[in-house]
Write a protein that holds these residues in place. Structure first.
Motif, PDB file in Angstrom:
ATOM      1  N   LEU A  16       1.036  -1.570   0.009  1.00  0.00           N
ATOM      2  CA  LEU A  16       0.345   0.048   0.318  1.00  0.00           C
ATOM      3  C   LEU A  16       1.473   1.254   0.127  1.00  0.00           C
ATOM      4  N   GLN A  17       1.434   1.038   0.524  1.00  0.00           N
ATOM      5  CA  GLN A  17       2.913   2.334   0.811  1.00  0.00           C
ATOM      6  C   GLN A  17       3.464   2.800  -0.614  1.00  0.00           C
ATOM      7  N   ALA A  18       4.116   1.830  -1.590  1.00  0.00           N
ATOM      8  CA  ALA A  18       3.679   1.439  -2.989  1.00  0.00           C
ATOM      9  C   ALA A  18       2.884   2.360  -3.878  1.00  0.00           C
ATOM     10  N   MET A  19       2.225   2.105  -3.331  1.00  0.00           N
ATOM     11  CA  MET A  19       0.917   2.259  -4.289  1.00  0.00           C
ATOM     12  C   MET A  19       0.411   3.782  -3.980  1.00  0.00           C
ATOM     13  N   GLN A  20       1.429   3.854  -2.069  1.00  0.00           N
ATOM     14  CA  GLN A  20       0.658   5.398  -2.729  1.00  0.00           C
ATOM     15  C   GLN A  20       1.498   6.680  -3.303  1.00  0.00           C
ATOM     16  N   GLY A  21       3.106   6.004  -3.337  1.00  0.00           N
ATOM     17  CA  GLY A  21       3.848   6.849  -4.044  1.00  0.00           C
ATOM     18  C   GLY A  21       3.508   6.556  -5.532  1.00  0.00           C
ATOM     19  N   SER A  22       2.770   5.914  -6.119  1.00  0.00           N
ATOM     20  CA  SER A  22       2.841   5.953  -7.128  1.00  0.00           C
ATOM     21  C   SER A  22       1.359   6.381  -7.946  1.00  0.00           C
ATOM     22  N   ALA A  23       1.612   8.050  -8.732  1.00  0.00           N
ATOM     23  CA  ALA A  23       0.109   8.429  -9.145  1.00  0.00           C
ATOM     24  C   ALA A  23      -0.430   7.518 -10.365  1.00  0.00           C
ATOM     25  N   SER A  24       0.176   6.813 -10.917  1.00  0.00           N
ATOM     26  CA  SER A  24       0.183   5.846 -11.932  1.00  0.00           C
ATOM     27  C   SER A  24      -0.880   4.563 -11.163  1.00  0.00           C
ATOM     28  N   SER A  25      -1.122   4.535  -9.953  1.00  0.00           N
ATOM     29  CA  SER A  25      -1.993   3.572  -9.237  1.00  0.00           C
ATOM     30  C   SER A  25      -3.101   3.526  -8.534  1.00  0.00           C
ATOM     31  N   VAL A  26      -2.751   5.399  -8.404  1.00  0.00           N
ATOM     32  CA  VAL A  26      -4.093   5.743  -7.186  1.00  0.00           C
ATOM     33  C   VAL A  26      -4.466   6.972  -8.522  1.00  0.00           C
ATOM     34  N   ARG A  27      -5.883   6.838  -8.100  1.00  0.00           N
ATOM     35  CA  ARG A  27      -7.062   7.887  -9.215  1.00  0.00           C
ATOM     36  C   ARG A  27      -6.368   9.417  -8.127  1.00  0.00           C
ATOM     37  N   ALA A  28      -5.321   9.932  -8.431  1.00  0.00           N
ATOM     38  CA  ALA A  28      -5.148  11.251  -7.159  1.00  0.00           C
ATOM     39  C   ALA A  28      -6.196  12.228  -6.886  1.00  0.00           C
ATOM     40  N   SER A  29      -6.293  11.966  -8.788  1.00  0.00           N
ATOM     41  CA  SER A  29      -7.782  13.000  -8.991  1.00  0.00           C
ATOM     42  C   SER A  29      -9.337  13.158  -8.151  1.00  0.00           C
ATOM     43  N   ARG A  30      -9.075  12.087  -7.575  1.00  0.00           N
ATOM     44  CA  ARG A  30     -10.966  11.500  -6.766  1.00  0.00           C
ATOM     45  C   ARG A  30     -10.346  12.508  -6.011  1.00  0.00           C
ATOM     46  N   PRO A  31     -11.511  12.757  -5.387  1.00  0.00           N
ATOM     47  CA  PRO A  31     -12.003  13.830  -3.764  1.00  0.00           C
ATOM     48  C   PRO A  31     -11.852  12.814  -3.254  1.00  0.00           C
ATOM     49  N   SER A  32     -11.530  12.658  -1.245  1.00  0.00           N
ATOM     50  CA  SER A  32     -11.518  11.719  -0.462  1.00  0.00           C
ATOM     51  C   SER A  32     -13.233  10.838  -0.294  1.00  0.00           C
ATOM     52  N   ALA A  33     -13.217   9.889   0.057  1.00  0.00           N
ATOM     53  CA  ALA A  33     -14.615   9.262  -0.154  1.00  0.00           C
ATOM     54  C   ALA A  33     -15.386   9.800   0.517  1.00  0.00           C
ATOM     55  N   LEU A  34     -14.629  10.474   2.182  1.00  0.00           N
ATOM     56  CA  LEU A  34     -15.211  11.628   2.803  1.00  0.00           C
ATOM     57  C   LEU A  34     -15.277  12.831   2.378  1.00  0.00           C
ATOM     58  N   ASP A  35     -15.254  13.561   1.574  1.00  0.00           N
ATOM     59  CA  ASP A  35     -15.523  14.841   1.083  1.00  0.00           C
ATOM     60  C   ASP A  35     -16.713  15.148   1.140  1.00  0.00           C
ATOM     61  N   PRO A  36     -17.541  14.254   0.729  1.00  0.00           N
ATOM     62  CA  PRO A  36     -19.057  15.013   0.154  1.00  0.00           C
ATOM     63  C   PRO A  36     -19.911  14.339   2.078  1.00  0.00           C
TER      64      PRO A  36
END
Length: 293
Positions: A267-287
């Motif tokens: 998961l930490q590797a995912m955090q550091g890879s913009a291609s693995s996570v939809r960085a543009s998506r807002p947090s699920a908690l925002d709404p």
């Protein structure tokens, strides 16, 4: 491929039941075991969610009885493109969560009161996203069926040991061998697929909530507390441990999950890879946060 793996897993566990039946009752015992396994598979397919939820004495909640938690799951389900699952809370201090149901249209997710009290909102969102990842990957059915059939393997092995001694030294030896080998064989077959599925659910959960770091943090907290706080369900039925996001009561050798440290590292590797996570998506908690302003 997922369907093929599921079919192979259930076939292997059914074969174990038939071998035990043959050892204790010959050809007739094997046929009885086959009938029992077929009946269990059919019953569990249609009642997977009810079996697991009843086992945990889970209570269903909705937008009126648990607005924050229910709303959080609803937002995550929208992020995942899934139908809204039923939402449950299990009243126990043991921190954990699980998902069940035969398909996304009949899914349910649950969290314990201990988990909801221990984790931050971001961490709760990440954990429930992991469970929705299992739903989206269609893992929930086989997880429940394996727990049921693996439990039956152990039950029949012990039953055979108790009654097998009446058939002489050979029967007693066969009974002892079955008791020693059958439960371990069931666990080995079970974990062969379960470990890969946990990595898949972690990856899906990180994408659904958009926050791999929160899931890594939640795993670390749950793993430590789950070993200290007793879980009455797994004490009664050890096979249920594979349902949880972090299993309890199993040795590392026979755990159905990868090491928590390895999952956190991924998961930490995912955090550091913009291609693995939809960085543009807002947090699920925002709404939810906007609604509370």
């Amino acid at each position: 491929m997922n369907f093929l793996k599921t079919a192979m897993l259930l076939a292997a566990l059914t074969a174990l039941l038939m071998v035990l039946g043959y050892m204790f009752g010959g050809a007739g015992g094997a046929m009885i075991a086959l009938v029992v396994a077929a009946g269990m598979n059919f019953f569990t397919y249609w009642n997977a969610d009810k079996i697991v939820l009843r086992m945990h004495h889970a209570r269903e909640v909705d937008a009126a009885t648990a607005p924050d938690f229910y709303g959080l799951v609803a937002q995550l389900a929208r992020n995942a493109g899934l139908p809204m699952p039923k939402v449950y809370i299990v009243d126990t201090q043991a921190p954990n969560a699980f998902a069940t149901g035969r398909d996304p249209e009949h899914a349910a997710v649950a969290a314990t009161t201990g988990l909801l009290q221990m984790l931050s909102r971001d961490e709760v969102a990440a954990v429930m996203a992991h469970e929705l990842g299992h739903v989206r990957n269609r893992d929930t059915l086989v997880m429940t069926m394996v727990a049921t059939i693996a439990g039956a393997v152990s039950m029949i092995a012990n039953f055979g040991l108790f009654f097998g001694g009446n058939r002489g030294n050979g029967g007693a030896a066969a009974g002892i061998l079955a008791v020693l080998i059958a439960p371990f064989a069931a666990m080995i077959v079970q974990m062969a697929i379960s470990r890969t599925r946990e990595y898949g659910a972690d990856r899906a959960g990180a994408e659904i909530c958009g926050n791999p770091a929160a899931l890594a943090s939640a795993l670390a907290k749950i793993s430590g507390a789950a070993q200290r706080i007793p879980n009455p369900v797994t004490e009664r039925n050890p096979a249920a441990a594979q349902l949880y996001i972090v299993p309890v009561g199993l040795s590392e050798l026979f755990s159905t999950h990868p090491k928590t440290e390895k999952r956190i590292a991924a998961l930490q590797a995912m955090q550091g890879s913009a291609s693995s996570v939809r960085a543009s998506r807002p947090s699920a908690l925002d709404p939810l946060r906007r609604g509370r302003r």
